[in-house]
Design an enzyme around this catalytic site. Structure first.
Site, PDB file in Angstrom:
ATOM      1  N   GLY A 115      50.685  82.896  49.015  1.00  0.00           N
ATOM      2  CA  GLY A 115      52.264  84.311  48.394  1.00  0.00           C
ATOM      3  C   GLY A 115      52.642  83.234  48.847  1.00  0.00           C
ATOM      4  O   GLY A 115      53.162  82.332  50.211  1.00  0.00           O
ATOM      5  N   GLY A 117      57.398  85.082  50.851  1.00  0.00           N
ATOM      6  CA  GLY A 117      58.425  86.379  49.930  1.00  0.00           C
ATOM      7  C   GLY A 117      59.584  85.345  50.603  1.00  0.00           C
ATOM      8  O   GLY A 117      59.952  84.615  50.956  1.00  0.00           O
ATOM      9  N   ASP A 231      59.440  98.453  53.972  1.00  0.00           N
ATOM     10  CA  ASP A 231      58.869  98.040  52.870  1.00  0.00           C
ATOM     11  C   ASP A 231      58.030  98.414  52.454  1.00  0.00           C
ATOM     12  O   ASP A 231      57.167  96.978  51.888  1.00  0.00           O
ATOM     13  CB  ASP A 231      59.448  96.214  53.194  1.00  0.00           C
ATOM     14  CG  ASP A 231      59.461  95.497  52.134  1.00  0.00           C
ATOM     15  OD1 ASP A 231      59.734  95.642  51.303  1.00  0.00           O
ATOM     16  OD2 ASP A 231      58.961  93.825  52.096  1.00  0.00           O
TER      17      ASP A 231
END
Lengths: 750, 199
Positions: A115, A117, A231
């Protein structure tokens, strides 16, 4: 090669760029271009000059820290997350000891990228010492070179490591001494909630409740340590494979709630779609912000899509602050009403309206889950807040007249009548059971739904032009009917005035804003009510607000009112109504002025100031920016009116309204017409006129100080005038000179 | 963007009688707000100060609207907006830089070093504005093209991926990548030109 050369043809390339070639011709061009470097270059040049390509690259190269995460649906205004590639990531790592591995970081063999971000990338890795799989989050190199980002990253690690809880991803190790700092976490085998939703759409009720409960549990542990996640969103919730366990990951932006120094205001580290209104507005956040985000996450689990969507992050943020999402059950009718109530409560714009702790929410969801699993044994729990069902079971309206707009009136009137006749719902502070199924709670705002038939000829067919239609309907309409509320049939009659607010603008067909008032005669059932509907079509949304006028002279002031704010979803052609309950402070006593406490009381999206002299009540509506009071006038202020409490002075024919700062004040006559700008020292108004003395600039009137008048019938306004000229003007209009009240009489406020 | 901008917007809308002007304002605010903010940040302002500068610029613009509306030769709204906002921004930035110096002696040197003459502010604003127009155009195009078309552009132009790798990644032939990326760029360029022509 020669053959290829022969076929180099700019016109063909150009046609191909414009997608004007038929398929077989395109294939020929593609074949050619793939083998001809010259044409490859030409395609680039035909599209734009080398200078423009470079300007484009420059423009994109120095974007500030971005909202970025794995969800592809989000895009900012030119803010596209940087996509990490394995090649880029590999540069950060040292050579692997095993050829199948991507690279190596200390004792960790990097297996693959899982991943990326805004802050960095996440790898799956293998801890060679402890022989276990781990997940490694590596700070992006452009951030690793920035002091504040490094500090944030290491603080993130410390904060997250301190939270040890079964529903929070455990932190094994933190390395901040290296060029590229990283965190080592437990590798959770499974998928993120986002992946799950992408894959299978809305989740099952039990799943929603279980995941919601577990996340609330994890949050509760973090909150107890003073950490706000900031978040919470589906991509930050991991679902463990084969075990029913959700884990909160990426306390990437978590920080001690009191550490407000590092993140700069105006920079929103969270994905905007799941931000709380206070985050979106750049205000300080606390644990309740996470609860809002969890509410949005629950919404997404219920419906398969995030509650607030728009084409760019600014619009998303504006929606979060300003509008209500489409009701869950419009998208997923199978979701029970009580869950919608919970989600709605979590997603209250005002944080004091939300459940006040994650633990409270966890317990509630746990009880709901038992109820769903074993309805016979576990009753539906009682919610610790007052739930509101905005819609009575049955109301029917019989129109006497044959007026086209009558159904329109009834749509609005329904709410008003209900307001009057359901005082039993208004027991503030008492506990009530979650409201069970109720009538479908949306009203379609189409001509068809408003009138029950197609629009009369001459009316625009398009809905956005409805405004015009209403404008054409300006005048007084009578409404008469019966309604049934809790078994009591009541005759009622109402008068509705369509004023076409901001008259002069509407007439021009340019300014899409109007206002409708519905007034019930005083002698009828209970209190007289006036509903004002303000409609503000924006490019994509229309906001509707129904505001019950609070009190009318001579009537007892009820201590509790409801206000309905609705939002118009153009896509689905529905209006979503959201009830807000508020209590008038100071209505129980008759003191001259509201106490400080009372004036600060907030409820829902409102700030109230009440001078309880029996006449004057002021209601602030945070998003829609209304202040509203009984009697002659309605005042409308700029949207920043949130924190300040306005002060009011009563003048012989109107009100003077003060706001701190640079808020602009508009005073509107009872006709719903305009408006005076800031710093008008004296104000008076009669039925058709507003007048006063301009101390400073008045929009639409003048830059010149002096006396002015505004004739709301004709829409004429004067400039700032000498007193004598002003008197002459009024005389010429046959208006008796009003008494102007000077500053010495009303007192200087600012 | 934030509440204060919205407030400015509301008051402006009440004054602007032309709906196109309102749209121009919105578009302008979306583009120019970040421009001013970024120039301010780039010149060493604290974020809160930069935010304030943005507010003040918009407020100054809003306050000048009436005089613009009253002019017979007022010309295009956007051109006027850009000019007035630019002037206001230069003023604010210059003023604030001076003020910051007076207030905080310890940072004097840093502030001095980062301080620029008004002309330098204005060229920084222009440069940033140009970039922002490109970003704005890119965002528009991104919304209007197929995801894989955009990706072809993004991967090859912005991420430096080779055409071959991009083709492999997007599961298409390289010829398509050449054209897709250029189509995107071509439309961005058109939008930028159009935007600039309109002002």
């Amino acid at each position: 090669m020669i053959e290829n050369r022969l076929r180099c043809n700019d016109a063909l390339l150009q046609a191909m760029l414009c997608e004007e070639l038929p398929t077989d011709a395109s294939n020929d061009v593609l074949d050619h271009v793939e083998s001809c470097q010259h044409c490859q270059q030409r395609v680039t040049e035909l599209a734009a000059s080398a200078a423009d390509w470079k300007r484009m690259a420059d423009a994109m190269s120095d974007l500030p820290e971005q909202h970025s995460d794995l969800s592809p649906s989000f895009s900012g205004l030119g803010q596209r997350p940087i996509h990490w590639t394995e090649a880029m990531a590999r540069q950060l790592l040292s050579a692997p000891t095993h050829p199948e591995m991507l690279g190596r970081l200390g004792r960790y063999e990097i297996e693959r990228l899982i991943g990326s971000g805004g802050m960095g990338v996440v790898f799956k890795a293998h801890d060679s010492e402890l022989n276990r799989p781990v997940a490694i989050k590596l700070l992006a190199p452009y951030l690793a070179s920035s002091g504040p980002a490094r500090r944030r990253f290491s603080r993130e690690a410390r904060a997250a490591a301190a939270v040890v809880h079964q529903h929070v991803v455990p932190i094994h190790n933190v390395e901040t001494e290296r060029d590229a700092p990283f965190i080592v976490m437990q590798f959770v085998s499974g998928e993120s909630l986002q992946d799950r939703i992408d894959r299978q759409g809305p989740l099952e009720l039990c799943e929603i409740l279980r995941i919601g409960m577990q996340v609330a549990d994890g949050l509760s542990a973090a909150h107890q340590q003073g950490l706000v996640h900031r978040d919470i969103k589906p991509s930050n919730i991991l679902l463990e494979e084969e075990v029913d366990r959700a884990l909160i990951s990426d306390f990437g932006l978590a920080r001690a709630a009191d550490d407000a120094t590092l993140t700069r205001p105006g920079f929103h580290p969270g994905t905007p779609q799941y931000m709380s209104p206070e985050q979106a507005a750049g205000l300080s956040v606390d644990a309740r912000s996470d609860l809002f985000s969890l509410g949005s996450t629950l919404y997404t689990m219920c419906t398969g899509r995030p509650p607030f969507r728009a084409e760019n992050s600014l619009s998303v943020m504006r929606r979060i602050v300003d509008s209500e999402p489409v009701p869950v059950r419009d998208i997923s009718p199978q979701i029970p009403a009580w869950l919608c109530t919970i989600v709605g409560k979590l997603m209250s714009k005002e944080k004091s309206e939300r459940p006040q702790s994650a633990a409270e929410l966890r317990d509630l969801l746990a009880a709901c889950l038992s109820h769903v699993q074993q309805p016979a044994i576990s009753p539906l729990p009682v919610v610790p807040w007052n739930s509101i069902d905005p819609f009575p079971k049955k109301i029917f309206l019989i129109s006497k007249g044959s007026i086209d707009v009558i159904s329109l009136i009834s749509v609005f009137a329904t709410f008003g009548l209900f307001l009057m006749l359901n005082p039993q719902d208004e027991q503030s502070g008492s506990k009530s059971t979650i409201v069970e199924e109720h009538e479908h709670n949306t009203v379609g705002l189409t001509w068809k739904s408003l009138l029950g038939k197609e629009p009369p000829s001459g009316y625009p067919a398009d809905l956005p032009l409805l405004i015009q239609g209403l404008n054409n309907s300006r005048g007084e309409w009578l409404f008469a009917g019966k309604m049934l509320s809790d078994g009591n049939e009541v005759e009622c009659e109402a008068k509705m005035q369509i004023n076409g607010g901001f008259l002069n603008r509407v007439q021009q067909g340019k300014f899409p804003q109007w206002q409708i008032s519905v007034a019930w005669p005083r002698e009828k059932p209970t209190n007289t009510l006036v509903l004002n509907v303000m409609v503000l079509p924006e490019p994509e949304t229309i906001k509707l607000m129904l505001i019950p006028q609070l009190a009318v002279e001579g009537n007892p002031v009820p201590s509790e009112h409801k206000m309905y704010g609705g939002s118009w979803d153009a896509e689905k052609s529905t209006v979503t109504w959201t009830p807000q309950s508020f209590r008038l402070p100071g209505t129980d006593n008759s003191s001259e002025t509201a106490s400080d406490d009372a004036s600060k009381e907030t409820n829902g999206a409102f700030r109230l100031v009440v001078k309880s002299d029996g006449e004057l009540h002021l209601v602030g509506y945070q998003q829609g920016s209304f202040i509203h009071f009984s009697g002659q006038s309605v005042a409308r202020v700029g949207e920043q009116y949130v924190e300040e409490q306005p002060a009011l002075e009563k003048l012989p024919n109107g009100y003077k309204v003060f706001f701190a700062g640079r808020t602009e004040v508009y005073v509107v006559t009872s006709n719903g017409d305009v408006v005076i700008g800031p710093r008008v020292e004296t104000i008076g108004c009669s039925d058709n006129m507003i007048y006063g003395k301009i101390i400073e600039y008045v929009p639409g009137h003048s830059d010149t100080p002096g006396y002015f008048w505004f004739d709301s019938t004709s829409g004429e306004t004067s400039k700032g005038l000498e007193l004598t000229k002003w008197r002459d003007d009024l005389k010429a209009k046959g208006i008796e000179e009003p008494r102007l009240v000077g500053p010495e009489e009303v007192g200087e406020q600012y | 963007m934030n509440k204060d901008h919205t407030a400015t917007r509301v008051s402006l809308i009440l004054r602007l009688k032309n709906v196109d002007d309102v749209a121009a304002w919105d578009e302008f605010a979306a583009i120019y707000g970040p421009v001013v903010y970024r120039v301010a940040i780039g010149r060493g302002f604290q974020p809160a100060d930069a935010e304030n500068i943005v507010q003040e610029v918009f407020l100054a613009v809003a306050n000048s609207i009436s005089s613009w509306l009253e002019r017979d030769d007022r010309g295009r709204f956007r051109a006027w907006l850009l000019r007035i906002a630019r002037n206001a921004a230069v003023d604010m930035l210059t003023q604030r830089a001076t003020r910051a110096l007076g207030r905080d002696g310890s940072d004097a040197e840093a502030v001095l070093a980062s301080m620029l003459a008004p002309s330098e502010f204005s060229s920084a604003l222009d440069l940033e504005y140009e970039r922002m127009v490109f970003r704005w155009a890119a965002a528009q195009v991104r919304e209007s093209v197929e995801a894989h078309t955009w990706d072809a552009f993004w991967l090859t132009s912005m991420e430096g991926v080779t055409i071959e790798v991009a083709a492999e990644r997007l599961k298409t032939r390289t010829g398509n990548i050449y054209f897709a990326r250029s189509r995107v760029m071509s439309r961005i360029k058109q939008l930028v030109e159009q935007y600039e022509a309109e002002r």
